[in-house]
Write a protein that holds these residues in place. Structure first.
Motif, PDB file in Angstrom:
ATOM      1  N   LEU A 257     -11.633  -0.717   0.293  1.00  0.00           N
ATOM      2  CA  LEU A 257     -10.468  -1.431   0.656  1.00  0.00           C
ATOM      3  C   LEU A 257     -10.688  -2.034   2.446  1.00  0.00           C
ATOM      4  O   LEU A 257     -10.730  -3.380   2.351  1.00  0.00           O
ATOM      5  N   GLU A 258     -11.177  -1.328   3.058  1.00  0.00           N
ATOM      6  CA  GLU A 258     -11.484  -1.804   4.456  1.00  0.00           C
ATOM      7  C   GLU A 258     -12.642  -2.973   4.320  1.00  0.00           C
ATOM      8  O   GLU A 258     -12.737  -3.887   5.115  1.00  0.00           O
TER       9      GLU A 258
ATOM     10  N   TYR B  27       0.764  -1.362  -0.110  1.00  0.00           N
ATOM     11  CA  TYR B  27      -0.097   0.062   0.026  1.00  0.00           C
ATOM     12  C   TYR B  27       0.939   1.203   0.021  1.00  0.00           C
ATOM     13  O   TYR B  27       0.220   2.375  -0.518  1.00  0.00           O
TER      14      TYR B  27
ATOM     15  N   GLN C 253     -13.631  -4.625   1.763  1.00  0.00           N
ATOM     16  CA  GLN C 253     -13.262  -6.007   1.318  1.00  0.00           C
ATOM     17  C   GLN C 253     -12.487  -7.076   2.061  1.00  0.00           C
ATOM     18  O   GLN C 253     -12.639  -8.052   2.348  1.00  0.00           O
ATOM     19  N   SER C 254     -11.756  -6.144   2.958  1.00  0.00           N
ATOM     20  CA  SER C 254     -10.607  -6.863   4.127  1.00  0.00           C
ATOM     21  C   SER C 254     -11.677  -7.445   5.024  1.00  0.00           C
ATOM     22  O   SER C 254     -11.385  -8.605   5.387  1.00  0.00           O
TER      23      SER C 254
ATOM     24  N   TRP D 109     -12.435   5.134  -1.522  1.00  0.00           N
ATOM     25  CA  TRP D 109     -11.581   4.129  -2.173  1.00  0.00           C
ATOM     26  C   TRP D 109     -10.888   3.400  -0.727  1.00  0.00           C
ATOM     27  O   TRP D 109     -11.056   2.111  -0.712  1.00  0.00           O
TER      28      TRP D 109
ATOM     29  N   PHE E 153      -6.053  -0.189   8.172  1.00  0.00           N
ATOM     30  CA  PHE E 153      -5.828   0.719   7.107  1.00  0.00           C
ATOM     31  C   PHE E 153      -5.522   2.125   7.654  1.00  0.00           C
ATOM     32  O   PHE E 153      -5.235   3.226   7.037  1.00  0.00           O
TER      33      PHE E 153
END
Length: 451
Positions: free
Chosen positions: A418-419, A382, A421-422, A414, A437
């Motif tokens: 990401l968070e 990242y 999907q994690s 964005w 993140f």
């Protein structure tokens, strides 16, 4: 839905002549365009999506129907039912019905999920301050930054979710927003105009249709996994019982006479593609190929392994399994008996994967060491990404996008993606699930927008 929010009596009221036709009109608004486009009937939805989602979609249409006024007297089914049959219902059930009567479907972003208890919902269409919602069932599956289409209704001092809750992907969200901009905004508008409750109530079917078009589209265009021959990947384990009296040494000797088999150790062989076999069937653009090669570049078609009194052939398609079976039977002859075959699809294989992430018996790596290594890798990944173009940011780097107000909004979306999907990893202790993140939010100067 709690028993105190039971709508069974109201649902039975749909059978009355004065309401049956009205409800059919609402059902057509919610499903007609999507069903016509996919050339299926409403009754097929349970087969395509599953019974639960079919009933959830029906519930979305039903809840919309409860808000509508029609010509004639009575004009609304809730008013009619409460007047005629309200004496049969508890005070809480009647309060729930009346709350649905004036409810509005909207799109919410979810945060602060306390499983089995509550969540915070931010209205992405009407704006305003996030609200706290008391919720037991949905909070067990919802994740941070999920987006859902739902009705949040106040009942006896608490905000609760109605039954029709639809999870929205980024694609479904954009489809919905395009529809709303086209209906209420100026031509080619990029932002949603301010919408009143009455305006949203009038287009409740847009939420169902956006979800349906997205979900059915993804299901019907789902790419099939193919191997390098263009065959659909279906895993075959062909087990050859050794014949009575057959010696393992004799089996090994004959296997080594097969030119296509390359012995890796005493009991394992790779089945390699011959030099003249490299031209497989053409792959279409809707398929994804999966294949393995050796260091010498030869394609691995399968594996052969001795396990006790069985010889196992593993291949990833029916065609390869048939070809490999013929190859082994020709070479081994009476040393093996009629084989048994176990077949598993890709979905079945995925379902069989261990849920404990890195704690596999073969790795030998302590979970805490694996977690630290993966987190360090993600940190490096990242950190590099911050200076690379990102499609969701209009092909700007995150650092570039974070320099403008419009860009910062995109950066926030964005990072939430990401968070989210994690958080959706099935294993709650997987290193990807536990990765934080927060440092990226601070690095890009948008931590104050994380709400």
């Amino acid at each position: 839905m709690p028993a105190s929010h039971d709508l069974k009596g109201l649902m039975k009221f749909l059978d009355r002549d004065e309401w049956r036709g009205c409800f059919e009109e609402v059902l057509d608004e919610h499903f007609g365009p999507a069903l016509d486009a996919c050339e299926i009937e409403f009754e097929d939805l349970a087969d395509v999506l599953g019974e639960v989602w079919a009933m959830t979609l029906w519930g979305c249409a039903f809840e919309d129907f409860l808000t509508q006024d029609f010509e004639g007297q009575p004009s609304n089914i809730v008013d009619d039912y409460v007047k005629r049959r309200g004496w049969k219902e508890s005070a809480q059930s009647k309060a729930y019905m009346m709350a649905l009567r004036t409810s509005t479907m909207s799109l919410y972003e979810i945060s602060n999920v306390v499983p089995g208890q509550s969540l915070t919902a931010r209205d992405l269409i009407r704006g305003g301050e996030p609200i706290s919602v008391s919720e037991g069932t949905a909070t067990k599956t919802l994740k941070q930054w999920d987006k859902i289409a739902a009705r949040i209704v106040p009942v006896m001092g608490k905000n609760i979710l109605a039954g029709g809750v639809l999870p929205f992907t980024p694609q479904a969200t954009e489809t919905l927003f395009e529809g709303l901009r086209g209906t209420f905004g100026k031509r080619n508008a990029k932002k949603l105009p301010a919408l009143e409750d009455e305006e949203l109530q009038a287009v409740a079917s847009m939420f169902t249709l956006a979800w349906l078009f997205d979900t059915l589209g993804r299901m019907m265009t789902r790419p099939s996994l193919q191997n390098n021959d263009g065959d659909e990947i279906v895993f075959h384990d062909v087990r050859f019982p050794l014949a009575s009296g057959a010696k393992e040494g004799d089996v090994v000797t004959r296997l080594n006479t097969i030119p296509a088999l390359s012995q890796s150790d005493a009991k394992f062989w790779n089945w390699l593609e011959g030099a003249q076999q490299g031209k497989g069937k053409p792959k279409t653009t809707e398929t994804t190929a999966r294949f393995t090669t050796m260091d010498n570049g030869l394609l691995v078609l399968g594996n052969v392994e001795m396990k006790g009194r069985f010889l196992h052939l593993s291949a990833n398609s029916a065609a390869r399994a048939a070809e490999g079976t013929a190859l082994i039977q020709q070479a081994l002859g009476d040393l093996v008996r009629t084989p048994l075959t176990e077949i598993r699809t890709v979905d079945q294989m995925m379902a069989e994967r261990p849920r404990n992430g890195v704690e596999t018996s073969s790795s030998g790596i302590p979970p805490e060491v694996a977690e630290q290594s993966i987190h360090e890798f993600l940190d490096r990944h990242y950190l590099e990404t911050l200076d690379q173009p990102v499609r969701l940011l209009g092909n700007k780097t995150p650092r570039e996008a974070a320099k403008t107000p419009a860009g910062r909004r995109k950066v926030v979306d964005w990072l939430k993606y990401l968070e989210n999907q994690s958080a959706k990893q099935p294993d709650p202790i997987h290193p990807i699930t536990t990765y934080s993140f927060e440092w990226i939010w601070k690095e890009l100067g948008v931590h104050g927008l994380r709400q």
